[in-house]
Design a protein around this motif. Structure first.
Motif, PDB file in Angstrom:
ATOM      1  N   LEU A  98       0.864  -1.283   0.055  1.00 32.04           N
ATOM      2  CA  LEU A  98      -0.036   0.078   0.009  1.00 32.04           C
ATOM      3  C   LEU A  98       0.768   1.114  -0.085  1.00 32.04           C
ATOM      4  N   GLU A  99       2.024   1.286   0.373  1.00 27.15           N
ATOM      5  CA  GLU A  99       2.877   2.309   0.593  1.00 27.15           C
ATOM      6  C   GLU A  99       3.196   2.879  -0.905  1.00 27.15           C
ATOM      7  N   THR A 100       3.405   1.918  -1.935  1.00 23.64           N
ATOM      8  CA  THR A 100       3.564   2.089  -3.253  1.00 23.64           C
ATOM      9  C   THR A 100       2.397   2.756  -4.056  1.00 23.64           C
ATOM     10  N   LEU A 101       1.185   1.726  -3.878  1.00 29.21           N
ATOM     11  CA  LEU A 101       0.115   1.953  -4.454  1.00 29.21           C
ATOM     12  C   LEU A 101      -0.804   3.244  -3.873  1.00 29.21           C
ATOM     13  N   PHE A 179      -2.727   3.272   4.642  1.00 29.24           N
ATOM     14  CA  PHE A 179      -3.401   4.254   4.037  1.00 29.24           C
ATOM     15  C   PHE A 179      -3.368   5.728   4.851  1.00 29.24           C
ATOM     16  N   LEU A 180      -3.229   5.686   6.163  1.00 30.62           N
ATOM     17  CA  LEU A 180      -3.221   7.055   6.784  1.00 30.62           C
ATOM     18  C   LEU A 180      -1.733   7.531   6.318  1.00 30.62           C
ATOM     19  N   GLN A 181      -0.699   6.984   6.435  1.00 26.45           N
ATOM     20  CA  GLN A 181       0.654   7.359   6.145  1.00 26.45           C
ATOM     21  C   GLN A 181       0.670   8.050   4.819  1.00 26.45           C
ATOM     22  N   SER A 182       0.022   7.551   3.719  1.00 23.33           N
ATOM     23  CA  SER A 182       0.287   8.003   2.423  1.00 23.33           C
ATOM     24  C   SER A 182      -0.416   9.500   2.298  1.00 23.33           C
ATOM     25  N   GLN A 183      -1.273   9.651   3.181  1.00 20.80           N
ATOM     26  CA  GLN A 183      -2.014  11.010   3.347  1.00 20.80           C
ATOM     27  C   GLN A 183      -1.055  12.018   4.198  1.00 20.80           C
TER      28      GLN A 183
END
Length: 493
Positions: A98-101, A179-183
């Protein structure tokens, strides 16, 4: 003579202009580094706290267990580093897809895809946790088969059965985090993780020490604390803190699971090889001809402390993963490349600082983890290896974060396999057993594996065509976004 006009020789003006331009470029570079550092620390600061707080859930349990006795400490070390490490490493690796996507989708402005990605990951990781759970059930026989003592294996086996609920908490926690980290919602995550750690410390003291529940109490508090973290983060999302990224539960979560599993497996293999490498080294220590229990305890304490300190570069790993994925998703390859250099330099500086602290306190810090004078002496004896490991580990996670942000998981998997197992593990067995160097030999082999991996990842990173990576990120985001388009409005419930 004093009033004589200043003589200007040919070329003076050109030299002055060059100096001015050089000074201007230097000031611009300093300003650029400061600006990037602010962005990096905005992400890395809270990410470090999150990593420290969540790792401390394990470390606090192990610290309290160490005061129950040497056998209990060795059992919890085996349970956490070997058995739980299998599940933790594999699920965290699969969740890191998910870090990539999510990171590249966020950078490209495709916010609506983030929630769908997270739900797909929940499904895949829950199934994976179910498949892994038999390892926890048969932990005792597995540890005996690996050559651990009967007493430690039996106690560790019982402890592992009790922490099975924790395995499924991982399956929900890791996707939520990415999910939260990407934002860049890392500050809220830090507060939630810190609150759960405070609860965990209180419950651990109450259940393990005050009520005398021993390792059963340790397992219960670990399960409760990890699930508390999951529910607190989930409530934060469902209460509307992620508008645009979370649009509700969707049937699209069940679409294209095959492609999602492929990238998740590549991520899992990449990170699992790191976790399993350390896990196997602990097992090798348990086979030494000397007092195996003292060796395992001393190594576990050093790895426990290293585990705390490595959360700092892991925070930078999370930060650089977000920076690289966001910049590539937004089509800014030069910004991604520059961010990598700043992150590596910053993390290395922090690693050197911790190395100095370890060397200064080498005779005193073991008392924080054990009351056994033999274990304390062994920890002091191998602390120089710990200090060197800390420096190497200040660079390696950052380079891994770059790989995750750019989507290089499959390539890094091969690098990790060769460096950790062909180089590191072979050297550890040779030095530890053939040359009879014991714990120092095994740890020296581990360091050789780290050095080999760091060199190869450095070459790959700094020879990368970042314009090409930005193009690949654009293609990746477009492909996944097109696959999620629907013609009905009944997919959300």
């Amino acid at each position: 003579m004093d009033n004589a006009p200043l003589v200007r020789w040919p070329g003076d003006r050109e030299e002055e202009e060059d100096e001015i331009q050089t000074l201007s470029r230097s000031k611009a570079l300093v300003a650029k580094v400061c600006n990037e550092s602010k962005k990096l620390w905005y992400l890395a600061g809270p990410s470090i706290l999150i990593a420290v707080f969540q790792f401390s859930l394990f470390a606090v349990t192990q610290t309290f267990s160490g005061h129950l006795g040497a056998t209990q400490l060795a059992a919890v070390a085996m349970g956490n580093l070997v058995i739980s490490g299998i599940g933790y490493g594999f699920l965290m690796g699969m969740g890191s897809a998910l870090e990539t996507l999510c990171g590249q989708a966020f950078g490209a402005g495709q916010l609506h895809m983030l929630g769908i990605y997270m739900q797909r990951s929940w499904i895949i990781l829950t199934v994976t946790a179910t498949l892994i759970s038999p390892v926890f059930v048969f932990a005792g026989p597995i540890l005996k088969l690996l050559g651990q003592t009967a007493q430690v294996s039996e106690v560790a086996g019982k402890f592992s059965i009790w922490i099975i609920p924790q395995l499924f908490a991982y399956g929900f926690n890791f996707p939520i985090q990415k999910f939260l980290q990407s934002q860049s919602k890392v500050i809220a995550m830090a507060w939630m993780s810190g609150a759960c750690l405070a609860v965990h410390i209180l419950l651990s003291w109450l259940c393990i020490m005050k009520l005398g529940w021993g390792l059963v109490g340790a397992a219960i508090t670990l399960n409760f604390s990890w699930w508390l973290l999951v529910f607190v983060q989930l409530a934060y999302i469902l209460l509307g803190s992620c508008p645009g990224a979370w649009t509700g539960f969707s049937c699209l979560a069940f679409k294209d699971l095959g492609g999602f599993i492929k990238i998740s497996m590549a991520s899992a293999i990449m990170l699992c090889l790191e976790y399993w490498f350390v896990m196997i080294l602990i097992v090798l220590v348990g086979h030494l001809k000397t007092n195996a229990e003292i060796d395992v305890d001393a190594t576990a304490i050093c790895l426990n402390l290293d585990g705390w300190i490595i959360q700092v570069p892991i925070g930078f790993m999370a930060a650089i993963s977000v920076r690289v994925s966001n910049e590539l998703g937004a089509g800014r390859p030069k910004a991604a490349k520059f961010s990598v250099g700043v992150a590596v330099a910053t993390s290395l500086t922090v690693g050197i600082f911790f190395m100095v602290i370890i060397l200064i306190t080498r005779t005193s810090f073991p008392a924080l983890f054990t009351n056994d004078p033999k274990v304390m002496a062994e920890v002091s004896r191998i602390s120089s290896f710990l200090a060197l490991t800390i420096v190497l580990n200040s660079i390696q996670p950052v380079l891994s974060g770059v790989a995750v942000g750019a989507g290089w998981q499959a390539v890094v998997s091969y690098v990790n396999l060769g460096c950790y197992f062909l180089v590191g593990l072979s050297a550890a067995a040779l030095l530890g057993y053939k040359f009879d160097l014991g714990v120092k030999g095994i740890w020296g082999g581990m360091l050789l594996g780290f050095v080999a991996q760091m060199i190869i990842l450095s070459v790959i990173t700094f020879r990368t065509d970042w314009n090409k990576e930005a193009s690949l990120a654009h293609d990746r985001v477009s492909t996944w976004e097109k696959s999620a388009r629907v013609t009905t409005t009944n997919d959300v419930f």
